[in-house]
Motif scaffolding. Structure first.
Motif, PDB file in Angstrom:
ATOM      1  N   PRO A 154       0.819  -1.221   0.000  1.00 27.11           N
ATOM      2  CA  PRO A 154       0.000   0.000   0.000  1.00 27.11           C
ATOM      3  C   PRO A 154       0.847   1.263   0.000  1.00 27.11           C
ATOM      4  O   PRO A 154       1.991   1.274   0.467  1.00 27.11           O
ATOM      5  CB  PRO A 154      -0.795  -0.125   1.300  1.00 27.11           C
ATOM      6  CG  PRO A 154       0.074  -0.954   2.192  1.00 27.11           C
ATOM      7  CD  PRO A 154       0.787  -1.925   1.292  1.00 27.11           C
ATOM      8  N   SER A 155       0.253   2.332  -0.512  1.00 26.53           N
ATOM      9  CA  SER A 155       0.898   3.642  -0.478  1.00 26.53           C
ATOM     10  C   SER A 155       0.994   4.117   0.967  1.00 26.53           C
ATOM     11  O   SER A 155       0.223   3.693   1.830  1.00 26.53           O
ATOM     12  CB  SER A 155       0.088   4.625  -1.311  1.00 26.53           C
ATOM     13  OG  SER A 155       0.561   5.936  -1.146  1.00 26.53           O
ATOM     14  N   VAL A 156       1.928   5.021   1.215  1.00 25.17           N
ATOM     15  CA  VAL A 156       2.104   5.527   2.581  1.00 25.17           C
ATOM     16  C   VAL A 156       1.077   6.599   2.913  1.00 25.17           C
ATOM     17  O   VAL A 156       0.936   6.992   4.077  1.00 25.17           O
ATOM     18  CB  VAL A 156       3.532   6.092   2.778  1.00 25.17           C
ATOM     19  CG1 VAL A 156       4.563   4.993   2.637  1.00 25.17           C
ATOM     20  CG2 VAL A 156       3.814   7.216   1.787  1.00 25.17           C
ATOM     21  N   SER A 157       0.342   7.092   1.920  1.00 24.85           N
ATOM     22  CA  SER A 157      -0.626   8.160   2.184  1.00 24.85           C
ATOM     23  C   SER A 157      -1.934   7.899   1.450  1.00 24.85           C
ATOM     24  O   SER A 157      -1.983   7.104   0.502  1.00 24.85           O
ATOM     25  CB  SER A 157      -0.056   9.514   1.757  1.00 24.85           C
ATOM     26  OG  SER A 157       0.257   9.506   0.374  1.00 24.85           O
ATOM     27  N   LEU A 158      -2.987   8.586   1.899  1.00 32.90           N
ATOM     28  CA  LEU A 158      -4.291   8.492   1.252  1.00 32.90           C
ATOM     29  C   LEU A 158      -4.339   9.415   0.037  1.00 32.90           C
ATOM     30  O   LEU A 158      -3.536  10.339  -0.095  1.00 32.90           O
ATOM     31  CB  LEU A 158      -5.391   8.857   2.240  1.00 32.90           C
ATOM     32  CG  LEU A 158      -5.529   7.959   3.474  1.00 32.90           C
ATOM     33  CD1 LEU A 158      -6.522   8.569   4.457  1.00 32.90           C
ATOM     34  CD2 LEU A 158      -5.947   6.552   3.087  1.00 32.90           C
ATOM     35  N   CYS A 159      -5.272   9.145  -0.864  1.00 35.61           N
ATOM     36  CA  CYS A 159      -5.440   9.983  -2.052  1.00 35.61           C
ATOM     37  C   CYS A 159      -6.909   9.934  -2.475  1.00 35.61           C
ATOM     38  O   CYS A 159      -7.711   9.239  -1.862  1.00 35.61           O
ATOM     39  CB  CYS A 159      -4.541   9.487  -3.192  1.00 35.61           C
ATOM     40  SG  CYS A 159      -4.971   7.826  -3.771  1.00 35.61           S
ATOM     41  N   LYS A 160      -7.248  10.682  -3.528  1.00 39.11           N
ATOM     42  CA  LYS A 160      -8.593  10.635  -4.079  1.00 39.11           C
ATOM     43  C   LYS A 160      -8.629   9.666  -5.250  1.00 39.11           C
ATOM     44  O   LYS A 160      -7.729   9.671  -6.101  1.00 39.11           O
ATOM     45  CB  LYS A 160      -9.040  12.025  -4.534  1.00 39.11           C
ATOM     46  CG  LYS A 160      -9.398  12.956  -3.390  1.00 39.11           C
ATOM     47  CD  LYS A 160     -10.047  14.234  -3.904  1.00 39.11           C
ATOM     48  CE  LYS A 160     -10.501  15.113  -2.747  1.00 39.11           C
ATOM     49  NZ  LYS A 160     -11.172  16.345  -3.232  1.00 39.11           N
TER      50      LYS A 160
END
Length: 328
Positions: A222-228
């Motif tokens: 998974p990515s280290v941050s959230l996104c849209k």
């Protein structure tokens, strides 16, 4: 131009056709270049002659690679055939020059030396590229449900050409993968408390609104941050961006002191195929593991090994050359 109704119409057709977001971005890029090349004329007012001149310009003036020209052609063909319902007819354009470059392949000691320089997560990523023959995007898109520990397999979904396939999973990676999945699921649980989760295919997210809570759909990396989400606009967690392992690889290659080869993520997939053939595996098996549609694509690795001239001796071997130290 990016927000024009016409481009939005093409984007909608691409999504209805199940094309990946990467393909969508690429096709729209080439369609925009085509429109700009013809001084912003609308594609419905153009046709075969304009497509021909654009493709010829790419080859003759821009000197693009064959695959680049093919991608541009595919984008324009989709626009005219699927969106505008206009037949282009026989194009007869100037084709880009075909160069056949042998793939760069690492030796097994070189693979081990590079892996040794990487941290645990990136070592696992590149071990999967080499051990399973994955492309970097295929690896980063893996979800928990795609790892088959019972039969030591990896399922690649929507690979190149929108094809699914199964490939092997090294037993040596079971432990590392279990740890990585546990870490990913911990992230998912924390996200779920905030009402978010892994990004999902748009149709699936609509049909099963709570699928983001199921462990099976969590990304292994998974990515280290959230996104849209690029389609729905909802906040979610995507997979790790491919720029992260690429940077790690560049540093690891430098630390390993390997400066005589141009090494990329794809080099590990090339090495997977070459080493399997070197070990005597059947070329059809390797073709299936790589997901190649045509065995001729896989045969390039026999050239890396020199198998295309196996059993053929150099004429120099049969030449009688007098020993200059022998008396005449």
């Amino acid at each position: 131009m990016a927000a024009s109704p016409f481009l939005n119409r093409i984007r909608r057709e691409l999504r209805l056709g199940g094309y990946s977001l990467r393909t969508e971005k690429t096709y729209l890029h080439w369609i925009k270049r085509f429109i700009r090349f013809h001084q912003l004329r609308h594609p419905s007012d153009m046709g075969g002659p304009e497509v021909r001149s654009f493709l010829t310009w790419l080859a003759a003036d821009c000197h693009v690679a064959v695959n680049t020209q093919k991608t541009a052609l595919n984008a324009l063909a989709f626009m005219y055939h699927k969106v505008l319902n206009i037949e282009l007819g026989e194009l007869d354009f100037h084709h880009a020059t075909q160069y056949r470059n042998l793939p760069v392949v690492l030796t097994q000691p070189e693979v081990a030396l590079i892996l040794k320089q990487l941290d645990e997560r990136n070592q696992l990523i590149f071990s999967l590229l080499y051990g399973s023959g994955l492309r970097i995007t295929e690896c980063l898109r893996l979800r928990v449900q795609d790892i088959g520990f019972s039969d030591s397999s990896v399922t690649v979904r929507n690979g190149k050409g929108n094809k699914d396939r199964k490939t092997m999973l090294s037993h040596r990676l079971h432990g590392m993968l279990h740890q990585q999945i546990e870490s990913a699921l911990s992230i998912q649980q924390a996200d779920n408390l905030k009402g978010v989760g892994p990004s999902l295919p748009f149709a699936l997210g609509k049909k099963y609104p709570n699928a983001f809570r199921q462990p099976a759909w969590m990304f292994v990396f998974p990515s280290v941050s959230l996104c849209k989400h690029p389609v729905t606009g909802e906040v979610c967690r995507h997979h790790l961006h491919d720029s992260v392992p690429r940077r790690a690889l560049k540093k690891a290659v430098r630390q390993a002191g390997i400066n005589n080869k141009r090494i990329s993520c794809h080099t590990f997939r090339h090495s997977f195929a070459t080493h399997l053939l070197e070990a005597g595996r059947d070329i059809r098996t390797v073709q299936e593991l790589l997901g190649h549609s045509d065995v001729r694509t896989t045969q390039i690795y026999t050239h890396v090994l020199g198998q295309h001239f196996a059993g053929t001796h150099s004429p120099l071997d049969f030449l009688a050359i007098p020993d200059k130290n022998q008396p005449h």
